[in-house]
Design a protein around this motif. Structure first.
Motif, mmCIF file in Angstrom:
data_model
loop_
_atom_site.group_PDB
_atom_site.id
_atom_site.type_symbol
_atom_site.label_atom_id
_atom_site.label_comp_id
_atom_site.label_asym_id
_atom_site.label_seq_id
_atom_site.Cartn_x
_atom_site.Cartn_y
_atom_site.Cartn_z
ATOM 1 N N ASP A 229 0.946 -1.236 -0.079
ATOM 2 C CA ASP A 229 0.188 -0.085 0.015
ATOM 3 C C ASP A 229 0.983 1.250 -0.010
ATOM 4 O O ASP A 229 0.202 2.434 0.365
ATOM 5 C CB ASP A 229 -0.964 -0.034 1.090
ATOM 6 N N PHE A 230 2.084 1.198 -0.333
ATOM 7 C CA PHE A 230 2.952 2.343 -0.221
ATOM 8 C C PHE A 230 2.491 3.396 -1.322
ATOM 9 O O PHE A 230 2.035 3.350 -2.384
ATOM 10 C CB PHE A 230 4.262 1.857 -0.707
ATOM 11 N N GLN A 231 2.653 4.610 -0.650
ATOM 12 C CA GLN A 231 2.221 5.995 -1.496
ATOM 13 C C GLN A 231 0.616 5.871 -1.806
ATOM 14 O O GLN A 231 0.191 6.851 -2.297
ATOM 15 C CB GLN A 231 2.976 5.976 -2.750
ATOM 16 N N THR A 232 -0.060 5.129 -1.185
ATOM 17 C CA THR A 232 -1.563 5.376 -1.262
ATOM 18 C C THR A 232 -2.170 6.367 0.044
ATOM 19 O O THR A 232 -1.250 6.672 0.835
ATOM 20 C CB THR A 232 -2.266 4.083 -0.912
ATOM 21 N N ALA A 233 -3.332 6.829 -0.215
ATOM 22 C CA ALA A 233 -3.639 7.994 0.515
ATOM 23 C C ALA A 233 -3.688 7.273 2.101
ATOM 24 O O ALA A 233 -3.326 7.987 2.995
ATOM 25 C CB ALA A 233 -5.331 8.322 0.286
ATOM 26 N N GLU A 234 -4.141 6.013 2.293
ATOM 27 C CA GLU A 234 -4.074 5.642 3.267
ATOM 28 C C GLU A 234 -2.662 5.235 4.286
ATOM 29 O O GLU A 234 -2.761 5.628 5.399
ATOM 30 C CB GLU A 234 -4.965 4.051 3.515
ATOM 31 N N PHE A 235 -1.917 4.875 3.090
ATOM 32 C CA PHE A 235 -0.542 4.948 3.904
ATOM 33 C C PHE A 235 0.007 6.218 4.291
ATOM 34 O O PHE A 235 0.646 6.121 5.390
ATOM 35 C CB PHE A 235 0.584 4.169 2.754
#
Length: 297
Positions: free
Chosen positions: A258-264
């Protein structure tokens, strides 16, 4: 015999026309040809489910199956966010030129205008959100992947200065592939230009809300996109400076899925909130109301 075995297969079945059917030329078991209007269906790039485009539009282009937030162009974003008929555009006739005589750039600009229906990768103006006055800049990925050239930087800077001059809050919706390489150093200068304008705006006491959408990378993410007083992102939006592959090759490590996602980024302090597209307009309205000032519209 061997020739028949290795004969190239047809990719699509041939379906007879209505005339062939009427004349009795249709083979047994074949169905009559039916025309399917272009754009009737839409396939989610994340889960692969095919949906009716009209149903998808009613759901604000959020996948009905998996919740994936599909990209909106600038005009679609304005349409679902600002109060109806309230938007007044700034600098509508400002267009990019070819300052460095980059090979093929002028022709590509014309192609992008025809494809997107826009003059460049950002639309700026003023309007109301839930009755609250605001200046907005809305980027569009479908024009040169939202890349930031001289016109993008100039239009955003003018929008910031207009908000400061009239005491209005500012919202920028970002989506970009980064700086526009065909404008070289002139494009990179827009990072400092927009950042400096935001600094002056902040000193004047202006409210700046940054809304990050998928994807936001490169020079845009390294400048105005992450300088908001309040930083918001849509679910699953990818944003960061360099791409995942480049980073993994540089540090020689495998990055989280999930790197660089909003949640991350939310979990690592890069964001204030992640807001579903259905709730974004009302959330922006509440924030504007909480920080309301008597500006000159």
């Amino acid at each position: 015999m061997f020739k028949d075995l290795f004969q190239k297969k047809r990719r699509y079945a041939t379906i007879p026309s209505d005339q062939a059917v009427r004349s009795g030329q249709r083979e047994e078991g074949e169905r009559p040809k039916r025309e399917i209007p272009e754009g009737l269906m839409n396939k989610c790039v994340k889960c692969g489910v095919i949906q009716y485009s009209k149903e998808l539009e009613k759901n604000l282009k959020v996948c009905l199956e998996c919740g994936h937030h599909m990209r909106l162009n600038a005009l679609e974003r304005i349409g679902i966010t600002l109060d109806e008929t309230s938007f007044e555009e700034f600098d509508a006739d400002m267009i990019s030129v070819d300052p460095l005589q980059f090979p093929g750039y002028a022709g590509k600009l014309e192609q992008q205008k025809m494809k997107s229906g826009l003059h460049d990768a950002v639309v700026t103006g003023k309007g109301f959100i839930c009755g609250q006055p605001v200046v907005v800049a809305v980027m569009s990925f479908d024009f040169f992947t939202g890349s930031m050239g001289s016109v993008v930087g100039e239009k955003i800077t003018r929008a910031i200065e207009h908000a400061g001059k009239h005491g209005l809050p500012l919202i920028i919706f970002s989506t970009s592939g980064g700086a526009r390489m065909q404008e070289s150093i002139l494009s990179l200068m827009q990072m400092a230009k927009t950042s400096a304008a935001l600094s002056r705006f902040g000193e004047q006491g202006g409210l700046y809300i940054s809304v990050i959408t998928d994807p936001t990378t490169g020079g845009v993410s390294a400048s105005f996109a992450t300088l908001g007083d309040i930083n918001i992102a849509e679910p699953g939006a990818v944003f960061g400076f360099a791409g995942r592959i480049v980073i993994e090759q540089t540090i020689r490590q495998k990055l989280p899925e999930d790197f660089q996602t909003a949640e991350f980024n939310l979990n690592h302090g890069q964001l204030d909130m992640v807001v579903h597209r259905k709730d974004l307009r009302s959330m922006l309205g509440k924030l504007l109301e909480m920080h309301a000032v008597k500006g000159e519209f």
